[in-house]
Write a protein that holds these residues in place. Structure first.
Motif, PDB file in Angstrom:
ATOM      1  N   ILE A  11       0.849  -1.200   0.000  1.00  0.00           N
ATOM      2  CA  ILE A  11       0.000   0.000   0.000  1.00  0.00           C
ATOM      3  C   ILE A  11       0.883   1.249   0.000  1.00  0.00           C
ATOM      4  O   ILE A  11       0.654   2.199  -0.756  1.00  0.00           O
ATOM      5  CB  ILE A  11      -0.970  -0.018   1.198  1.00  0.00           C
ATOM      6  CG1 ILE A  11      -2.039  -1.088   0.982  1.00  0.00           C
ATOM      7  CG2 ILE A  11      -1.609   1.352   1.403  1.00  0.00           C
ATOM      8  CD1 ILE A  11      -2.884  -1.398   2.215  1.00  0.00           C
ATOM      9  N   SER A  24      -9.598   3.087  -3.896  1.00  0.00           N
ATOM     10  CA  SER A  24     -10.181   2.025  -4.725  1.00  0.00           C
ATOM     11  C   SER A  24      -9.200   1.558  -5.799  1.00  0.00           C
ATOM     12  O   SER A  24      -9.147   0.368  -6.119  1.00  0.00           O
ATOM     13  CB  SER A  24     -11.492   2.491  -5.357  1.00  0.00           C
ATOM     14  OG  SER A  24     -11.272   3.643  -6.155  1.00  0.00           O
ATOM     15  N   ALA A  27      -6.685  -0.642  -4.105  1.00  0.00           N
ATOM     16  CA  ALA A  27      -7.305  -1.946  -3.855  1.00  0.00           C
ATOM     17  C   ALA A  27      -7.325  -2.795  -5.122  1.00  0.00           C
ATOM     18  O   ALA A  27      -6.977  -3.985  -5.093  1.00  0.00           O
ATOM     19  CB  ALA A  27      -8.720  -1.754  -3.315  1.00  0.00           C
ATOM     20  N   THR A  28      -7.685  -2.180  -6.236  1.00  0.00           N
ATOM     21  CA  THR A  28      -7.712  -2.903  -7.510  1.00  0.00           C
ATOM     22  C   THR A  28      -6.315  -3.375  -7.893  1.00  0.00           C
ATOM     23  O   THR A  28      -6.124  -4.540  -8.267  1.00  0.00           O
ATOM     24  CB  THR A  28      -8.298  -2.001  -8.622  1.00  0.00           C
ATOM     25  OG1 THR A  28      -9.624  -1.618  -8.249  1.00  0.00           O
ATOM     26  CG2 THR A  28      -8.307  -2.710  -9.958  1.00  0.00           C
ATOM     27  N   ILE A  32      -7.000  -6.424  -3.381  1.00  0.00           N
ATOM     28  CA  ILE A  32      -7.523  -6.514  -2.018  1.00  0.00           C
ATOM     29  C   ILE A  32      -8.748  -5.615  -1.926  1.00  0.00           C
ATOM     30  O   ILE A  32      -9.029  -4.845  -2.854  1.00  0.00           O
ATOM     31  CB  ILE A  32      -6.462  -6.117  -0.954  1.00  0.00           C
ATOM     32  CG1 ILE A  32      -5.953  -4.684  -1.177  1.00  0.00           C
ATOM     33  CG2 ILE A  32      -5.316  -7.108  -0.940  1.00  0.00           C
ATOM     34  CD1 ILE A  32      -4.960  -4.182  -0.130  1.00  0.00           C
ATOM     35  N   SER A  33      -9.463  -5.708  -0.830  1.00  0.00           N
ATOM     36  CA  SER A  33     -10.696  -4.916  -0.714  1.00  0.00           C
ATOM     37  C   SER A  33     -10.396  -3.446  -0.432  1.00  0.00           C
ATOM     38  O   SER A  33      -9.380  -3.109   0.181  1.00  0.00           O
ATOM     39  CB  SER A  33     -11.588  -5.482   0.398  1.00  0.00           C
ATOM     40  OG  SER A  33     -11.058  -5.147   1.664  1.00  0.00           O
ATOM     41  N   ASN A  34     -11.332  -2.612  -0.877  1.00  0.00           N
ATOM     42  CA  ASN A  34     -11.253  -1.177  -0.631  1.00  0.00           C
ATOM     43  C   ASN A  34     -11.255  -0.906   0.882  1.00  0.00           C
ATOM     44  O   ASN A  34     -10.538  -0.040   1.375  1.00  0.00           O
ATOM     45  CB  ASN A  34     -12.442  -0.501  -1.327  1.00  0.00           C
ATOM     46  CG  ASN A  34     -12.269   0.993  -1.457  1.00  0.00           C
ATOM     47  OD1 ASN A  34     -11.165   1.509  -1.398  1.00  0.00           O
ATOM     48  ND2 ASN A  34     -13.373   1.682  -1.641  1.00  0.00           N
ATOM     49  N   THR A  35     -12.066  -1.654   1.607  1.00  0.00           N
ATOM     50  CA  THR A  35     -12.144  -1.513   3.065  1.00  0.00           C
ATOM     51  C   THR A  35     -10.790  -1.800   3.707  1.00  0.00           C
ATOM     52  O   THR A  35     -10.361  -1.087   4.621  1.00  0.00           O
ATOM     53  CB  THR A  35     -13.222  -2.468   3.636  1.00  0.00           C
ATOM     54  OG1 THR A  35     -14.473  -2.152   3.029  1.00  0.00           O
ATOM     55  CG2 THR A  35     -13.323  -2.346   5.138  1.00  0.00           C
ATOM     56  N   VAL A  37      -7.828  -1.421   2.390  1.00  0.00           N
ATOM     57  CA  VAL A  37      -6.937  -0.294   2.110  1.00  0.00           C
ATOM     58  C   VAL A  37      -7.231   0.848   3.074  1.00  0.00           C
ATOM     59  O   VAL A  37      -6.319   1.406   3.681  1.00  0.00           O
ATOM     60  CB  VAL A  37      -7.053   0.171   0.638  1.00  0.00           C
ATOM     61  CG1 VAL A  37      -6.268   1.452   0.400  1.00  0.00           C
ATOM     62  CG2 VAL A  37      -6.585  -0.924  -0.305  1.00  0.00           C
ATOM     63  N   HIS A  38      -8.494   1.199   3.234  1.00  0.00           N
ATOM     64  CA  HIS A  38      -8.888   2.270   4.161  1.00  0.00           C
ATOM     65  C   HIS A  38      -8.407   1.968   5.577  1.00  0.00           C
ATOM     66  O   HIS A  38      -7.812   2.832   6.232  1.00  0.00           O
ATOM     67  CB  HIS A  38     -10.418   2.444   4.180  1.00  0.00           C
ATOM     68  CG  HIS A  38     -10.943   3.290   3.084  1.00  0.00           C
ATOM     69  ND1 HIS A  38     -11.006   4.653   3.155  1.00  0.00           N
ATOM     70  CD2 HIS A  38     -11.450   2.959   1.869  1.00  0.00           C
ATOM     71  CE1 HIS A  38     -11.525   5.142   2.034  1.00  0.00           C
ATOM     72  NE2 HIS A  38     -11.808   4.122   1.235  1.00  0.00           N
TER      73      HIS A  38
END
Length: 150
Positions: A11, A24, A27-28, A32-35, A37-38
């Protein structure tokens, strides 16, 4: 437990490419999921590992053609907090470090030209109470600047 795992490192590497990259998109790219990453970025910020996502300015492109590294000797080392607060009020000083050796502090400053540099040194920095002496080295160019490799 490691401070940074593979996900954190990847990241951070994505953000180093472009700090404005949408979560997003990260994540792409990392599948991995957007969540995730956040959550990871928020945790890295809370832990102080990521200290901010801000633009890196090219000082020369905005008219600051001179830079200098200046060692500062204090009259008394216990004056350092007061001196640092005064240095923070000079916007052209971009970095300040505690160091060992003959100086107490080491700063980097930028200026528009030699007259501006002289004014910073003689009219502002040298007049800060507690500073005994300064010793400056003029920068001739930056060979490279980077973050530590993860």
């Amino acid at each position: 437990m490691e401070i940074l795992d593979e996900f954190d490192i990847n990241i951070i590497k994505e953000l180093e490419k472009d700090g404005r990259m949408a979560f997003s998109a990260i994540a792409t790219n990392l599948k991995i999921s957007n969540t995730m990453v956040h959550q990871r970025i928020n945790r890295l910020i809370e832990q102080g590992i990521i200290t901010g996502i801000k633009p890196t300015l090219n000082e020369k492109k905005i008219g600051y053609d001179w830079a200098a590294f200046t060692g500062i000797t204090l009259k008394k080392d216990h004056d350092s907090e007061r001196v640092i607060e005064a240095l923070k009020n000079i916007p052209e000083i971009t970095e300040c470090y505690f160091i060992t050796g003959q100086y107490t502090l080491y700063i980097k400053m930028i200026a528009k030209d030699h007259a501006h540099m002289r004014k910073l040194l003689y009219e502002q920095i040298d007049n800060i109470p507690g500073i005994a002496k300064t010793d400056s080295l003029i920068e001739l160019g930056c060979a490279f600047k980077r973050n530590v490799t993860l």
